[in-house]
Each structure stands twice: as structure tokens, then as C-alpha cells.
Design an enzyme around this catalytic site. Structure first.
Site: not given
Ligand code: NAP
Length: 293
Positions: A52, A96, A119
Site C-alpha cells: 500500500k 491493518q 477502507d
């Protein structure tokens, strides 16, 4: 059979985003900035976060990585989230997953400002997605929808079977494909570990989205001729063939299923790169304040 090249589509998407970033900077607007919080030393999570950050470099975003040891307290992690919420230079950020068991994942996600939740995991973004309101759609389902669009795969009136009902992949996928939108209008069947006679559903499917985390689960006899198969699964299995000592296995027994399909995604190189490109796209939307003004 046509292979759906997620890597190629992801790079094309990133090129378009890089062009937009150059235009923003030329117009003296703010450079988009994505932050990631990583807890612990899980190899998979470290690899995903590194990919990412690399994608941010590719498109000209700023990026910040905040690392915590796996024994970090929930309080300290919450403070990290609050700091990013309050930092005006950060347009969007991710935490994460998975997190260590002593940390309440929902509490962490619900503390992220919906406007920075690129997200798309916050209940406000999930609720807005269900109601067809502007929102960040979680990156993996968003990436899959874009793949279907790029390959002109018809969804209207088709029967789609989604395998797996997680909050981040299966459930949102089933909702997106059932919507009354151009890339929707499927009749969706959502299967999970309590589904009886799962094979009876998959055999009737025009489109199968496989998101189980069970390597090579979907076999040729479970798929009808001409089906579209999207493999989300990425399980790390030990391997002597790679330098890292592991390789990624999908949920589809690719060699036997692929010849029966009209379209299929490989693992790696299918859904994975699109997840990253979609996160980057959500961050650009955040920087441009297109969802939350
Ligand atoms: P998850 O939270 O573990 O959910 C798995 C789902 O599959 C659950 O709904 C479970 O049913 C169902 N399931 C598991 N085994 C089954 C079986 N034998 N028969 C029927 N249903 C079964 O997983 P996830 O987070 O959605 O991830 C799924 C896979 O996608 C993993 O391999 C993950 O690494 C991968 N992934 C890839 C990307 C990418 O970018 N490529 C992104 C996210 C996830 P129950 O609900 O009944 O337990």
C-alpha cells in the site's frame, strides 16, 4: 476462457490517479496523504502494508506508517487513531487487520472518522453503502466491481453466488451486486459455512465470488460451463519454490476450473492488486473531499 488481469487494470487505474495528483499539485492543491497503522509483526500484514505504501509512492501520494508492537494497549492504539483523525494533513488512513485478540477491533474502527475511513469499514460507510449514498466502499469489493466493469461482464439478471459472508468482502459484495445499479441487478445467493448443499448453488451460478480463505475449495464439478469466477482467497502456504518461503493460494482450483470459465481471476495478480488500487482511489476521493465535504 479469458484471464482477468487485475495487475494490468490496477496499474492503469494508478496511472490515471498519478495524472490527477500531478494536476492537483500543479494547481497548488494539497498532495493526498494516506497513513497506515500496523500492529505487530505478522508477515502477511507487513507485506500488504508495504504494498500500500509502495502504491502511494507510485501515484505521488504522501504516506505515513505508524507501527506498534503486538502488545500495544487498546488505549494507546485508540490514541493513534484519534491523532490521525485530528491531523489535518492526513486525508485518509487504515488500521491493518487483523488486530491482536486483546484489542477490540470494532472499537478501533468506530473511532476512525468516517470521512477518513478509506477502507470503508466504519458502520457509517457500511450503512451509506447499503442505502446507496456516497461513501467509501471497502477496497476489495470496490476492486471486484471495477474488474467486472472493465471486462464488460454483464451482471443484470445474472445469478451470482458469493461464497463467504465476512464484513469486509462477502457481505458487502453481495449487497453491491444486488443493487439496482448498472453494475448490480444480480440475483444473489450468499453462502457460508452453515450452507447446506453448497454445490447445488455454485453449479447454477453465472458469477461466483469466492472469499473463504480455504485454498482450492472451488473445484471443476462445482462450476457450470461459461461461469465467471472471481477468486478473492489469498492463503499463505509454505513453498520451496519462492525466496520468501511461501506462496499465495487462491480459493479456486485454478487449473481445473479455468477451462470451464468465460472469465476467471488468477491468484496472485487478480483481486489483490485491485484492492490496493481501490484504497488509493478512495484516498484520492478523500483528498478531493468528494464523499464528505
Ligand atoms: P473470513 O472473515 O475468515 O470469512 C470467511 C467466510 O467464509 C466466512 O463467512 C465463513 O463462514 C466462510 N467459510 C469458510 N470456510 C467455508 C466452507 N468450507 N464452506 C462455506 N463457507 C465457508 O475471511 P475474509 O476476510 O472474507 O477473507 C476471505 C479470503 O479472502 C482470505 O483468504 C483472505 O486472505 C482473502 N482476502 C483477500 C483480499 C485481497 O485483496 N485479495 C482482501 C481481503 C481478503 P462463517 O461465516 O459461517 O464462518
Amino acid at each position: 476462457m479469458q484471464l482477468i488481469d487485475g495487475k494490468k487494470i490496477s496499474l492503469l487505474l494508478q496511472e490515471q490517479i498519478a495524472k490527477e495528483v500531478k494536476e492537483l499539485i500543479a494547481a497548488e492543491k494539497k498532495q493526498p496523504h494516506l497513513a497506515a497503522i500496523l500492529v505487530g509483526n505478522d508477515g502477511g500484514s507487513e507485506t500488504y502494508v508495504a504494498a500500500k505504501i509502495k502504491a502511494c509512492e507510485n501515484v505521488g501520494f504522501k504516506s505515513t506508517l505508524i507501527k506498534h508492537p503486538d502488545y500495544v494497549t487498546e488505549e494507546k492504539l485508540l490514541q493513534s487513531v484519534i491523532d490521525l483523525n485530528n491531523n489535518p494533513d492526513i486525508d485518509g488512513f487504515i488500521v491493518q487487520l487483523p488486530l491482536p485478540r486483546h484489542i477490540n477491533e470494532h472499537k478501533i474502527i468506530e473511532t476512525i472518522l468516517p470521512s477518513k475511513d478509506v477502507d470503508g469499514f466504519h458502520p457509517i460507510n457500511v450503512g451509506r453503502m447499503v442505502l446507496n449514498l456516497p461513501c467509501y466502499v471497502s477496497a476489495t469489493p470496490f476492486g471486484i466491481v471495477q474488474l467486472l466493469e472493465k471486462y464488460n461482464i454483464e451482471t443484470k439478471g445474472k445469478h451470482c453466488v458469493v461464497l463467504g459472508r465476512s464484513h469486509i468482502v462477502g457481505s458487502p459484495m453481495s449487497i453491491l451486486l444486488a443493487k439496482n445499479t448498472a453494475l448490480g441487478n444480480c440475483t444473489v445467493t450468499l453462502c457460508h459455512s452453515k450452507t447446506e448443499n453448497l454445490i447445488e448453488h455454485t453449479r447454477k451460478a453465472d458469477i461466483i465470488i469466492c472469499a473463504l480463505g480455504s485454498p482450492e475449495f472451488l473445484k471443476a464439478d462445482m462450476v457450470k460451463d461459461g461461469a465467471v469466477v472471481i477468486d478473492v482467497g489469498t492463503t499463505r502456504v509454505e513453498s520451496t519454490e519462492t525466496k520468501s518461503g511461501f506462496k499465495l493460494k487462491g480459493d479456486v482450483k485454478f487449473d481445473e476450473v479455468a477451462p470451464k470459465c468465460s472469465f476467471i481471476t488468477p491468484v496472485p495478480g487478480g483481486v489483490g492488486p485491485m484492492t490496493i488500487a481501490s484504497l488509493i482511489k478512495n484516498t484520492l476521493l478523500a483528498a478531493k473531499k468528494e464523499i464528505y465535504r
